[in-house]
Design a protein around this motif. Sequence first.
Motif, short mmCIF file in Angstrom:
data_model
loop_
_atom_site.label_atom_id
_atom_site.label_comp_id
_atom_site.label_asym_id
_atom_site.label_seq_id
_atom_site.Cartn_x
_atom_site.Cartn_y
_atom_site.Cartn_z
N VAL A 174 66.70 56.35 34.49
CA VAL A 174 65.89 54.98 34.93
C VAL A 174 64.97 54.24 34.40
CG1 VAL A 174 65.72 53.85 37.23
CG2 VAL A 174 67.27 55.58 36.57
N LEU A 175 64.17 53.00 33.79
CA LEU A 175 63.36 52.82 34.26
C LEU A 175 63.12 52.37 34.88
CD1 LEU A 175 63.21 51.11 30.34
CD2 LEU A 175 62.52 53.14 30.76
N LEU A 176 61.69 52.60 35.86
CA LEU A 176 61.72 51.61 36.80
C LEU A 176 61.18 50.35 36.33
CD1 LEU A 176 59.72 54.70 38.66
CD2 LEU A 176 61.54 54.38 39.35
N GLU B 248 67.54 52.97 30.20
CA GLU B 248 67.07 53.00 29.14
C GLU B 248 68.18 52.91 28.58
OE1 GLU B 248 65.25 52.52 26.43
OE2 GLU B 248 63.59 54.32 27.79
N GLU B 249 67.72 52.35 26.97
CA GLU B 249 68.76 52.87 25.62
C GLU B 249 69.89 53.99 26.39
OE1 GLU B 249 67.22 52.79 22.40
OE2 GLU B 249 66.98 49.93 22.42
N SER C 183 71.79 48.60 24.76
CA SER C 183 70.47 48.81 25.16
C SER C 183 69.86 48.77 26.29
CB SER C 183 70.51 47.14 24.69
OG SER C 183 70.95 46.35 25.16
N GLN C 184 69.08 48.48 26.85
CA GLN C 184 68.43 48.52 28.23
C GLN C 184 69.35 47.35 29.04
OE1 GLN C 184 64.15 47.91 28.93
NE2 GLN C 184 63.54 49.47 27.32
N THR C 185 69.88 47.98 29.89
CA THR C 185 70.57 47.22 30.75
C THR C 185 69.68 47.69 32.23
OG1 THR C 185 72.18 48.81 31.27
CG2 THR C 185 72.78 47.85 29.70
N ASN C 186 70.47 46.39 32.98
CA ASN C 186 70.09 46.60 34.32
C ASN C 186 71.26 47.09 35.40
OD1 ASN C 186 72.71 44.96 35.24
ND2 ASN C 186 71.21 42.82 35.25
N LYS C 187 71.20 47.92 35.87
CA LYS C 187 71.85 48.18 36.95
C LYS C 187 73.50 47.95 37.35
CE LYS C 187 72.01 49.57 42.07
NZ LYS C 187 71.44 50.28 42.90
N THR C 188 73.41 46.42 37.82
CA THR C 188 74.93 45.97 38.11
C THR C 188 76.04 46.54 36.46
OG1 THR C 188 74.43 44.69 39.24
CG2 THR C 188 76.10 44.36 38.30
N ILE C 189 75.01 45.99 34.96
CA ILE C 189 76.01 46.01 33.72
C ILE C 189 75.84 47.72 33.69
CG2 ILE C 189 75.47 46.20 31.65
CD1 ILE C 189 73.93 43.16 31.73
N PHE C 190 75.19 48.38 33.68
CA PHE C 190 75.28 49.79 33.79
C PHE C 190 76.94 50.48 34.63
CE2 PHE C 190 74.76 54.30 34.59
CZ PHE C 190 74.05 54.25 32.97
#
Length: 124
Positions: A101-103, A111-112, A56-63
Amino acid sequence: MALLIHNGFEFGHILKGGYIITEDIPDIISEQTMADGSIRRNYGKSDKTKIKVKFSQTNKTIFKEYMQHLNKHEDFFTYYSPKKDEMITKRFAITPPTTSVLLSIKDNRYEEFEIELSQVGEGD
């Protein structure tokens, strides 16, 4: 229960229907079309496994954390096998994700994205 583990790290954020596993794929070493149109195949010693995982969509840290576990071309992963109803460890080739990247105002959101793992070698 985790579906995919790498070096003790359990991947989460897997979308519903985003864990697609194909087990016992014949390992075709060579394929040749004969003069009569028939196809002759030579098979390897064992069947292979292929796994597609969509996150799923993630934030920068998780990615970034996920990418640390997906930065090699090949590595060992432990995965859940619905066919055998157990966790199995095998060596896989890793197809890295293409991401966008989704802003957002506070934090970049990714994004997913999807990865593909293709078994290499004989397994365990």
